[in-house]
Scaffold this motif. Structure first.
Motif, PDB file in Angstrom:
ATOM      1  N   VAL A 112       0.849  -1.188   0.000  1.00  0.00           N
ATOM      2  CA  VAL A 112       0.000   0.000   0.000  1.00  0.00           C
ATOM      3  C   VAL A 112       0.885   1.238   0.000  1.00  0.00           C
ATOM      4  CG1 VAL A 112      -1.779   1.271   1.250  1.00  0.00           C
ATOM      5  CG2 VAL A 112      -1.803  -1.235   1.228  1.00  0.00           C
ATOM      6  N   SER A 113       0.657   2.117  -0.979  1.00  0.00           N
ATOM      7  CA  SER A 113       1.454   3.333  -1.060  1.00  0.00           C
ATOM      8  C   SER A 113       1.143   4.242   0.124  1.00  0.00           C
ATOM      9  CB  SER A 113       1.153   4.064  -2.369  1.00  0.00           C
ATOM     10  OG  SER A 113       1.776   5.327  -2.370  1.00  0.00           O
ATOM     11  N   PRO A 114       2.173   4.817   0.717  1.00  0.00           N
ATOM     12  CA  PRO A 114       1.921   5.748   1.834  1.00  0.00           C
ATOM     13  C   PRO A 114       1.181   7.002   1.376  1.00  0.00           C
ATOM     14  CG  PRO A 114       4.233   5.788   1.170  1.00  0.00           C
ATOM     15  CD  PRO A 114       3.604   4.635   0.458  1.00  0.00           C
ATOM     16  N   LEU A 115       1.190   7.252   0.039  1.00  0.00           N
ATOM     17  CA  LEU A 115       0.513   8.447  -0.455  1.00  0.00           C
ATOM     18  C   LEU A 115      -1.000   8.357  -0.305  1.00  0.00           C
ATOM     19  CD1 LEU A 115       2.537   9.156  -3.733  1.00  0.00           C
ATOM     20  CD2 LEU A 115       2.641  10.416  -1.571  1.00  0.00           C
ATOM     21  N   THR A 116      -1.518   7.105  -0.300  1.00  0.00           N
ATOM     22  CA  THR A 116      -2.975   6.962  -0.234  1.00  0.00           C
ATOM     23  C   THR A 116      -3.554   7.510   1.063  1.00  0.00           C
ATOM     24  OG1 THR A 116      -2.687   4.724   0.628  1.00  0.00           O
ATOM     25  CG2 THR A 116      -2.965   4.957  -1.750  1.00  0.00           C
ATOM     26  N   SER A 117      -2.726   7.566   2.075  1.00  0.00           N
ATOM     27  CA  SER A 117      -3.207   8.096   3.359  1.00  0.00           C
ATOM     28  C   SER A 117      -2.780   9.547   3.584  1.00  0.00           C
ATOM     29  CB  SER A 117      -2.685   7.215   4.507  1.00  0.00           C
ATOM     30  OG  SER A 117      -1.261   7.178   4.491  1.00  0.00           O
ATOM     31  N   ASP A 118      -2.124  10.134   2.560  1.00  0.00           N
ATOM     32  CA  ASP A 118      -1.659  11.519   2.681  1.00  0.00           C
ATOM     33  C   ASP A 118      -2.777  12.460   2.220  1.00  0.00           C
ATOM     34  OD1 ASP A 118      -0.455  13.994   2.497  1.00  0.00           O
ATOM     35  OD2 ASP A 118       1.454  13.194   1.773  1.00  0.00           O
ATOM     36  N   PRO A 119      -3.286  13.331   3.070  1.00  0.00           N
ATOM     37  CA  PRO A 119      -4.379  14.233   2.667  1.00  0.00           C
ATOM     38  C   PRO A 119      -3.983  15.175   1.534  1.00  0.00           C
ATOM     39  CG  PRO A 119      -3.529  14.811   4.846  1.00  0.00           C
ATOM     40  CD  PRO A 119      -2.905  13.508   4.487  1.00  0.00           C
ATOM     41  N   LEU A 120      -2.702  15.560   1.459  1.00  0.00           N
ATOM     42  CA  LEU A 120      -2.256  16.433   0.374  1.00  0.00           C
ATOM     43  C   LEU A 120      -2.348  15.711  -0.970  1.00  0.00           C
ATOM     44  CD1 LEU A 120      -1.050  19.142  -0.452  1.00  0.00           C
ATOM     45  CD2 LEU A 120       1.233  18.180  -0.043  1.00  0.00           C
ATOM     46  N   TYR A 121      -1.996  14.414  -0.950  1.00  0.00           N
ATOM     47  CA  TYR A 121      -2.089  13.613  -2.176  1.00  0.00           C
ATOM     48  C   TYR A 121      -3.543  13.487  -2.623  1.00  0.00           C
ATOM     49  CZ  TYR A 121      -1.861   9.522  -5.242  1.00  0.00           C
ATOM     50  OH  TYR A 121      -1.992   8.658  -6.300  1.00  0.00           O
ATOM     51  N   ALA A 122      -4.429  13.275  -1.671  1.00  0.00           N
ATOM     52  CA  ALA A 122      -5.852  13.166  -2.000  1.00  0.00           C
ATOM     53  C   ALA A 122      -6.369  14.471  -2.596  1.00  0.00           C
ATOM     54  CB  ALA A 122      -6.643  12.787  -0.744  1.00  0.00           C
ATOM     55  N   SER A 123      -5.916  15.603  -2.060  1.00  0.00           N
ATOM     56  CA  SER A 123      -6.337  16.899  -2.597  1.00  0.00           C
ATOM     57  C   SER A 123      -5.811  17.099  -4.014  1.00  0.00           C
ATOM     58  CB  SER A 123      -5.833  18.028  -1.687  1.00  0.00           C
ATOM     59  OG  SER A 123      -6.371  17.907  -0.388  1.00  0.00           O
ATOM     60  N   PHE A 124      -4.567  16.644  -4.246  1.00  0.00           N
ATOM     61  CA  PHE A 124      -3.986  16.780  -5.581  1.00  0.00           C
ATOM     62  C   PHE A 124      -4.759  15.953  -6.608  1.00  0.00           C
ATOM     63  CE2 PHE A 124      -1.015  15.064  -8.772  1.00  0.00           C
ATOM     64  CZ  PHE A 124      -0.684  16.252  -9.416  1.00  0.00           C
ATOM     65  N   ARG A 125      -5.111  14.722  -6.250  1.00  0.00           N
ATOM     66  CA  ARG A 125      -5.887  13.871  -7.152  1.00  0.00           C
ATOM     67  C   ARG A 125      -7.224  14.516  -7.484  1.00  0.00           C
ATOM     68  NH1 ARG A 125      -4.999   8.597  -8.249  1.00  0.00           N
ATOM     69  NH2 ARG A 125      -7.251   8.262  -8.304  1.00  0.00           N
ATOM     70  N   GLN A 126      -7.852  15.104  -6.482  1.00  0.00           N
ATOM     71  CA  GLN A 126      -9.138  15.746  -6.714  1.00  0.00           C
ATOM     72  C   GLN A 126      -8.984  16.957  -7.632  1.00  0.00           C
ATOM     73  OE1 GLN A 126     -12.116  14.494  -5.601  1.00  0.00           O
ATOM     74  NE2 GLN A 126     -12.929  16.011  -7.041  1.00  0.00           N
ATOM     75  N   PHE A 127      -7.874  17.699  -7.456  1.00  0.00           N
ATOM     76  CA  PHE A 127      -7.613  18.861  -8.314  1.00  0.00           C
ATOM     77  C   PHE A 127      -7.443  18.430  -9.775  1.00  0.00           C
ATOM     78  CE2 PHE A 127      -4.411  21.394 -10.536  1.00  0.00           C
ATOM     79  CZ  PHE A 127      -5.028  22.645 -10.545  1.00  0.00           C
ATOM     80  N   VAL A 128      -6.689  17.340  -9.985  1.00  0.00           N
ATOM     81  CA  VAL A 128      -6.478  16.835 -11.344  1.00  0.00           C
ATOM     82  C   VAL A 128      -7.797  16.389 -11.958  1.00  0.00           C
ATOM     83  CG1 VAL A 128      -5.388  15.010 -12.709  1.00  0.00           C
ATOM     84  CG2 VAL A 128      -4.083  16.182 -10.933  1.00  0.00           C
ATOM     85  N   ALA A 129      -8.613  15.682 -11.175  1.00  0.00           N
ATOM     86  CA  ALA A 129      -9.901  15.214 -11.690  1.00  0.00           C
ATOM     87  C   ALA A 129     -10.810  16.384 -12.049  1.00  0.00           C
ATOM     88  CB  ALA A 129     -10.568  14.313 -10.653  1.00  0.00           C
TER      89      ALA A 129
END
Length: 299
Positions: A84-101
């Motif tokens: 499991v990537s540690p990024l999946t639990s990173d809130p900044l990563y989640a925000s970035f994915r949402q921005f891209v979408a």
């Protein structure tokens, strides 16, 4: 990778010490289907030689080889779950994915501007020469080479042994054999005796013979020059025109104008639209007048 519960395959052979066996014929001592570990793989049977030796199992009890099968282990591997990537639990990563979408169309447009697809420029299409054009080119080529041979002010293109010499040319055309021979003589006139260079061009059986193409090929070869591919790969005529020669019923027949009634194909002539011309095999178009076709194509 991790192992599953061990599985086995049954093999009919003599067992070794420590191997697991399965009883297939227990007799009165063992139950069929029971599994044991071999304690002795070369157990003596005294005077009983029905099976030679057997094995000892279950505290030294004898068992004939024919009464068991060996259980050979089969390794079973399963894939471990992907880490499991540690990024999946990173809130900044989640925000970035949402921005891209949310901004996917704009980001795609930006990528096209930053790194555009390369522009593919199609190579120019060079129209293929017609037979009339190739023949006209060959005729002019021969005339130019002969002109160069008579002057010191112009040299042949390429690495020719005659590039710095006067030379004269003579041709022998054999339309029956479909050959053209070029004879080249040093000097400004043709003389008796052997030429200084010679080459014979022979028309392929699959091609229609034309003397001007043969002259151009033979002379270029004799002078040591490259032969353009359009001479050797000239388009074939689509039909027999006036002046063409066809082979019909073993007779060479020349096509005459439709207005010429003094013809007899058995004597070698026929009107251009006659059956002998239409059904015959076109073999020679040396005497066909292509000047009209060349003029139309130039226009």
């Amino acid at each position: 990778m991790t192992e599953k519960a061990q599985q086995y395959r049954e093999v009919r052979r003599k067992a070794a010490v420590g191997e697991r066996i399965k009883i297939v014929d227990g007799g009165v001592r063992f139950s069929s289907g029971s599994v044991f570990v071999v304690e002795d793989a070369d157990f003596p049977w005294g005077g009983d030689d029905r099976d030679g030796t057997g094995v000892a199992i279950d505290g030294g009890k004898p068992l004939f080889h024919r009464r068991y099968v060996v259980l050979e282990p089969i390794a079973q591997l399963i894939a471990e779950p992907a880490p499991v990537s540690p990024l999946t639990s990173d809130p900044l990563y989640a925000s970035f994915r949402q921005f891209v979408a949310d901004n996917a169309p704009a980001l795609r447009k930006l990528l096209d501007e930053v790194d555009p697809e390369p522009t593919v420029v199609a190579a120019p299409v060079i129209p293929k020469l017609t037979r009339a054009q190739v023949i006209a080119k060959a005729r002019a080529d021969v005339a130019e080479m002969q002109r160069v041979g008579m002057t010191v002010f112009t040299r042949l293109d390429g690495d020719s042994p005659f590039s710095t010499k006067y030379f004269a040319v003579k041709f022998h055309v054999n339309r029956d054999k479909r050959t053209v021979t070029a004879l080249v003589y040093e000097g400004r006139s043709v003389r008796r005796g052997e030429p200084d260079a010679k080459f014979t061009a022979k028309c392929s059986p699959a091609d229609v013979f034309h003397a001007d193409l043969g002259r151009a090929i033979a002379l270029r070869k004799a002078l040591g020059l490259t032969v353009p591919s359009e001479y050797t790969d000239a388009p074939q005529p689509e039909k027999a025109e006036v002046g063409a020669v066809v082979l019909f019923e073993g007779i060479r027949v020349t096509a005459r104008p439709s207005s010429d009634f003094n013809v007899n194909y058995r004597k070698g002539t026929a009107q251009v639209g006659a059956g002998a011309i239409r059904k015959g095999v076109l073999i020679d178009d040396t005497d066909v007048d292509y000047s009209g076709d060349t003029a139309q194509q130039a226009a």
